[in-house]
Design a protein around this motif. Structure first.
Motif, PDB file in Angstrom:
ATOM      1  N   ARG A 124       0.832  -1.212   0.000  1.00 40.06           N
ATOM      2  CA  ARG A 124       0.000   0.000   0.000  1.00 40.06           C
ATOM      3  C   ARG A 124       0.865   1.260   0.000  1.00 40.06           C
ATOM      4  O   ARG A 124       0.559   2.223  -0.704  1.00 40.06           O
ATOM      5  CB  ARG A 124      -0.936   0.013   1.209  1.00 40.06           C
ATOM      6  N   ASP A 125       1.922   1.258   0.806  1.00 38.82           N
ATOM      7  CA  ASP A 125       2.835   2.406   0.830  1.00 38.82           C
ATOM      8  C   ASP A 125       3.465   2.630  -0.539  1.00 38.82           C
ATOM      9  O   ASP A 125       3.575   3.764  -1.012  1.00 38.82           O
ATOM     10  CB  ASP A 125       3.927   2.212   1.888  1.00 38.82           C
ATOM     11  N   GLN A 126       3.886   1.539  -1.185  1.00 33.18           N
ATOM     12  CA  GLN A 126       4.475   1.643  -2.528  1.00 33.18           C
ATOM     13  C   GLN A 126       3.459   2.187  -3.532  1.00 33.18           C
ATOM     14  O   GLN A 126       3.783   3.016  -4.382  1.00 33.18           O
ATOM     15  CB  GLN A 126       4.992   0.296  -3.001  1.00 33.18           C
ATOM     16  N   GLN A 127       2.219   1.719  -3.434  1.00 36.08           N
ATOM     17  CA  GLN A 127       1.165   2.189  -4.342  1.00 36.08           C
ATOM     18  C   GLN A 127       0.889   3.677  -4.119  1.00 36.08           C
ATOM     19  O   GLN A 127       0.708   4.418  -5.081  1.00 36.08           O
ATOM     20  CB  GLN A 127      -0.121   1.373  -4.162  1.00 36.08           C
ATOM     21  N   ALA A 128       0.868   4.096  -2.880  1.00 33.73           N
ATOM     22  CA  ALA A 128       0.623   5.505  -2.561  1.00 33.73           C
ATOM     23  C   ALA A 128       1.741   6.373  -3.096  1.00 33.73           C
ATOM     24  O   ALA A 128       1.507   7.445  -3.642  1.00 33.73           O
ATOM     25  CB  ALA A 128       0.459   5.691  -1.051  1.00 33.73           C
ATOM     26  N   THR A 129       2.976   5.885  -2.959  1.00 27.94           N
ATOM     27  CA  THR A 129       4.122   6.637  -3.465  1.00 27.94           C
ATOM     28  C   THR A 129       4.061   6.739  -4.984  1.00 27.94           C
ATOM     29  O   THR A 129       4.292   7.800  -5.558  1.00 27.94           O
ATOM     30  CB  THR A 129       5.446   5.960  -3.033  1.00 27.94           C
ATOM     31  N   ALA A 130       3.716   5.626  -5.644  1.00 26.18           N
ATOM     32  CA  ALA A 130       3.613   5.625  -7.101  1.00 26.18           C
ATOM     33  C   ALA A 130       2.507   6.557  -7.572  1.00 26.18           C
ATOM     34  O   ALA A 130       2.654   7.255  -8.578  1.00 26.18           O
ATOM     35  CB  ALA A 130       3.366   4.202  -7.612  1.00 26.18           C
ATOM     36  N   SER A 131       1.391   6.604  -6.850  1.00 25.37           N
ATOM     37  CA  SER A 131       0.280   7.496  -7.222  1.00 25.37           C
ATOM     38  C   SER A 131       0.660   8.953  -7.076  1.00 25.37           C
ATOM     39  O   SER A 131       0.271   9.791  -7.885  1.00 25.37           O
ATOM     40  CB  SER A 131      -0.949   7.203  -6.355  1.00 25.37           C
ATOM     41  N   SER A 132       1.443   9.266  -6.047  1.00 28.56           N
ATOM     42  CA  SER A 132       1.818  10.669  -5.826  1.00 28.56           C
ATOM     43  C   SER A 132       2.889  11.119  -6.809  1.00 28.56           C
ATOM     44  O   SER A 132       3.069  12.308  -7.033  1.00 28.56           O
ATOM     45  CB  SER A 132       2.294  10.876  -4.381  1.00 28.56           C
ATOM     46  N   ASP A 133       3.609  10.162  -7.423  1.00 27.54           N
ATOM     47  CA  ASP A 133       4.626  10.492  -8.421  1.00 27.54           C
ATOM     48  C   ASP A 133       3.999  10.868  -9.764  1.00 27.54           C
ATOM     49  O   ASP A 133       4.658  11.466 -10.604  1.00 27.54           O
ATOM     50  CB  ASP A 133       5.585   9.319  -8.627  1.00 27.54           C
TER      51      ASP A 133
END
Length: 134
Positions: A124-133
């Motif tokens: 989930r953290d990785q997905q959130a980071t990817a979405s914010s990028d």
């Protein structure tokens, strides 16, 4: 044997009463059809295409030639490609393989649950980071 009412319903849905339904014992016949109808043929949260893939994967995992044949044909009716069918069966096989390995190694279930929670949080953290990028 299914009741007259259920027989008519099955004939409308499938064009005939298949021998496997006719072979069910009386106390279970109508109920079995209702379960099949309600979960597999009626509108539910899953699309028919998704249900066909799940059913094919499960059929392959339990190694039932009857179910494999039926659900492969069902998947074809739903427009599932050969590649998608193959992948669904491979995923089911991977689940069965890993389940066998987990059981054989007697992995502690509580530890497994805790590890899974940590993995889900990480993803989930990785997905959130990817979405914010984006």
């Amino acid at each position: 044997m299914v009741s007259t009412e259920t027989q008519a319903e099955i004939e409308t849905a499938l064009g005939q009463v298949p021998t496997w339904i006719a072979a069910l014992p009386d106390p279970a016949a109508d109920h079995s059809w209702e379960t099949i109808r309600d979960l597999q043929f009626e509108e539910t949260a899953l699309e028919q295409r998704e249900k066909a893939l799940v059913a094919l994967g499960a059929a392959a995992a339990i190694q039932c030639p009857y179910c494999i044949h039926f659900h492969r044909e069902e998947a074809k009716l739903e427009g599932v490609t050969d590649t998608e069918r193959s992948e669904a069966v491979a995923v089911a096989g991977a689940v069965r393989y890993l389940s066998t390995a987990l059981h054989g190694a007697e992995i502690d279930h509580e530890e497994f649950v805790d590890e899974t929670a940590a993995i889900v949080e990480h993803v989930r953290d990785q997905q959130a980071t990817a979405s914010s990028d984006d």
